[in-house]
Each structure stands twice: as structure tokens, then as C-alpha cells.
Scaffold this active site. Structure first.
Site, mmCIF file in Angstrom:
data_model
loop_
_atom_site.group_PDB
_atom_site.id
_atom_site.type_symbol
_atom_site.label_atom_id
_atom_site.label_comp_id
_atom_site.label_asym_id
_atom_site.label_seq_id
_atom_site.Cartn_x
_atom_site.Cartn_y
_atom_site.Cartn_z
ATOM 1 N N LYS A 5 0.838 -1.204 0.000
ATOM 2 C CA LYS A 5 0.000 0.000 0.000
ATOM 3 C C LYS A 5 0.876 1.258 0.000
ATOM 4 O O LYS A 5 0.635 2.187 -0.772
ATOM 5 C CB LYS A 5 -0.931 -0.008 1.225
ATOM 6 C CG LYS A 5 -2.019 -1.077 1.127
ATOM 7 C CD LYS A 5 -2.765 -1.293 2.430
ATOM 8 C CE LYS A 5 -3.723 -2.478 2.303
ATOM 9 N NZ LYS A 5 -4.408 -2.821 3.551
ATOM 10 N N GLN A 60 -4.298 -1.447 9.875
ATOM 11 C CA GLN A 60 -4.265 -2.789 9.271
ATOM 12 C C GLN A 60 -4.771 -3.842 10.260
ATOM 13 O O GLN A 60 -4.319 -3.900 11.400
ATOM 14 C CB GLN A 60 -2.816 -3.108 8.833
ATOM 15 C CG GLN A 60 -2.660 -4.439 8.139
ATOM 16 C CD GLN A 60 -3.349 -4.489 6.766
ATOM 17 O OE1 GLN A 60 -3.311 -3.533 5.998
ATOM 18 N NE2 GLN A 60 -3.995 -5.596 6.462
ATOM 19 N N ASP A 91 -10.751 2.757 4.261
ATOM 20 C CA ASP A 91 -10.974 1.313 4.176
ATOM 21 C C ASP A 91 -12.474 1.016 4.062
ATOM 22 O O ASP A 91 -12.868 -0.113 3.747
ATOM 23 C CB ASP A 91 -10.437 0.613 5.439
ATOM 24 C CG ASP A 91 -9.163 -0.168 5.167
ATOM 25 O OD1 ASP A 91 -8.880 -0.455 3.984
ATOM 26 O OD2 ASP A 91 -8.458 -0.486 6.140
#
Ligand code: NAD
Length: 296
Positions: free
Chosen positions: A54, A98, A121
Site C-alpha cells: 500500500k 491494518q 478502508d
């Protein structure tokens, strides 16, 4: 039947170059680059790979990125403070924490603490609820990537029967909602199958479009797939393989070799849905920087 491999890697490259152009354009008119922050807790090997990808992708398209790392012993209160700082930092457009988090940290609490306007997200209930109602929102990255793939390969979805296997909050459930919605990529009749589904093979066999998000290597076998079906394999499973340097290979949830002989389109693993997931995060971050979803 001839099969088309849905090349997520190549498609991701194409979309990356589109984003790169847009970022360059933003800079020429005096805007700053979009800025994504990623919080990585602990040393889970798969999470490290995902976050590294990412961050690298951000750099490739000209975004600014910030990686915040802590070891697994971080307290929940400390992590909540990091989230609060990111929420309040005007230089950061969007951020991700994460998952999975260490067991002593309540993931739900962390997700809820993220400002939904920076939730690139798309996991916050505000974004999830808006998605379910068809309102503008940050779409969860993997389902968003799948939609992009279906759209860019011109795969018809309206009126098709789609069977999603797996009902996680990040993949199965949201893609089942998105594909059933009245939208350009949507209008499917959706069956959401899971670990309690009876006669799963029969359900899957009825599908024009199969989305496999289970987490078990080679779970979808050729005899479960209708001739000509579209097969989207979300699974990423590490399977021991002593003959390779890493000691493992990555496999999807679909028995690729055999299923590919029957279907019309199929995603490989790796190189299918994975790269599209990263791209979606970049697209959401760009939207955050441009205040496309939430105006202030
Ligand atoms: P999860 O691990 O949270 O849940 C698995 C789902 O599969 C559950 O809903 C369960 O009901 C279902 N399931 C389990 N066993 C089953 C069975 N025997 N029959 C039918 N259904 C069964 O799911 P997840 O987080 O969506 O992950 C699924 C897979 O996708 C994993 O391999 C994960 O690594 C991968 N993944 C890939 C990406 C990507 O970018 N490609 C993103 C997220 C997840």
C-alpha cells in the site's frame, strides 16, 4: 470454452497511471498531494506485505504516505490516541489501521474511533450503512476492486445470478450488497452462502458469477462451477511448498487449473483481486483528498 484471465495486475497498472496523471494535475494547480497514513501493529508477515504494498503504491502515484508502526504490546488506549491524532491531523486525508490487531485490542472499538470522513478502508458503520443505502461512501477496498474489474472488463451483471461464498464484513457481505444494488455494476440476484449453507455445491453450480471469499485453498472445485461462469477468487492462502525459497506458495479459494477449463472469466491468485484491492484504497484516498464523498 475459451477463458479470459482477469489480469488484476495489468488493470491496476492502468488505473495507477490514471491516478498518477490526476495527482500531477492537482499539483500543477497548487493543491498538495493526497496523503494516506497506515497504522501497522505487530509483525504478522501477511500484514507487513499488505502494508508495504500500500505504501509503495502511494509513492508510485505521487501520494504522500506515512507509516506508523508499533509492536504488538501497544495498549488499546495508546492505539486509540494514535487514531485520535490522525483524525485531527489536517495534513492527512485518509488512514487505515491494518487488521488483524493483537487479541487484547478490540477491533470494533478502533474501527468506530476512526473519523468516517477519513475511513478510506470503508469499514466504519457510517460508510457501510451509506453503502447499503446506495449513498456516496468509501467502499471497502476489495469489493470496490471487484466492481472495477467487472466494469473495466465489460462483464454484464444485470439479471445474473451471483453466488458469494463467505460473509465477512470486509468482503462477502459488502460485495453481496453492492452487486444486488440498482447500479451500473449491480442488478444481480444474489445468494450469500457461508459455513452453515446446505448443499453449497448445488448453490454455487447455479451461479453465473461466483465470488469466493472463504480462506480455504482450492475450495471451489470444477464440478461446482457452471459452464461459462465468471469466477472471482478473493482467497489468499499460504500453502506449504518446500521446493520454493519462501517455503510456501499463494493459492486462491478456487481450484484454478481445473475451473479455468470451464469458465468464461477467472481471476488468478496472485495477480487478480489483490492488486485491485490496493488500487481501490488509492481511489478512496484520492476521493478523500478531493472531498468527493464528504464536503467538509
Ligand atoms: P473470513 O476469514 O473472515 O471468513 C471466511 C468466510 O468463509 C466466513 O464468512 C465463513 O462463513 C465462510 N466459510 C468458511 N468455511 C466455509 C465452508 N466450509 N463453506 C462455506 N463457507 C465457509 O473472510 P475474509 O476476511 O473475507 O477472507 C477470505 C479470504 O480472502 C482469505 O483467504 C483472505 O486472506 C482473503 N482476502 C483477500 C483479499 C484480497 O485483497 N485479495 C482481501 C481480503 C481477504
Amino acid at each position: 470454452m475459451s477463458v479470459t484471465i482477469l489480469d488484476g495486475k495489468q488493470l491496476a497498472k492502468t488505473i495507477k497511471s490514471e491516478i498518477t496523471k490526476e495527482v500531477a494535475q492537482m499539483k500543477t494547480i497548487g493543491k498538495r498531494a493526497p496523503h494516506l497514513a497506515a497504522v501497522l501493529i505487530g509483525d504478522d508477515p501477511a500484514s507487513q506485505v499488505y502494508v508495504r504494498n500500500k505504501v509503495r503504491s502511494c509513492e508510485q502515484v505521487g501520494f504522500k504516505s506515512t507509516l506508523i508502526r508499533h509492536d504488538a504490546s501497544i495498549s488499546e488506549a495508546h492505539l486509540l490516541n494514535i487514531v485520535k491524532d490522525l483524525n485531527n491531523n489536517p495534513d492527512i486525508d485518509g488512514f487505515i489501521v491494518q487488521l488483524p490487531l493483537p487479541k487484547h485490542i478490540d477491533e470494533q472499538k478502533i474501527t468506530l474511533a476512526i473519523d468516517y470522513k477519513k475511513d478510506v478502508d470503508g469499514f466504519h458503520p457510517m460508510n457501510f450503512g451509506r453503502m447499503a443505502q446506495g449513498l456516496p461512501s468509501y467502499l471497502p477496498a476489495t469489493p470496490y476492486g471487484i466492481l472495477q474489474m467487472l466494469e473495466r472488463y465489460n462483464i454484464p451483471t444485470a439479471g445474473k445470478h451471483c453466488v458469494v461464498v463467505g460473509r465477512s464484513n470486509i468482503v462477502g457481505t459488502p460485495i453481496s450488497i453492492l452487486l444486488s444494488r440498482k447500479a451500473k455494476v449491480g442488478n444481480c440476484t444474489v445468494t450469500l452462502a457461508h459455513s452453515q449453507t446446505q448443499n453449497l455445491a448445488e448453490e454455487v453450480k447455479r451461479a453465473d458469477i461466483i465470488i469466493a471469499a472463504i480462506g480455504i485453498a482450492d475450495f471451489i472445485k470444477a464440478d461446482m462451477v457452471k459452464e461459462g461462469a465468471v469466477v472471482i477468487d478473493v482467497g489468499i492462502n499460504r500453502v506449504e511448498e518446500p521446493s520454493v525459497k519462501e517455503g510456501y506458495i499463494l493459492k486462491g479459494d478456487v481450484d484454478f487449473e481445473r475451473v479455468a477449463t470451464k469458465c468464461s472469466f477467472i481471476t488468478p491468485v496472485p495477480g487478480g483481486v489483490g492488486p485491485m484491492t490496493v488500487i481501490s484504497l488509492l481511489m478512496n484516498t484520492l476521493k478523500a483528498a478531493n472531498k468527493e464523498i464528504y464536503k467538509d
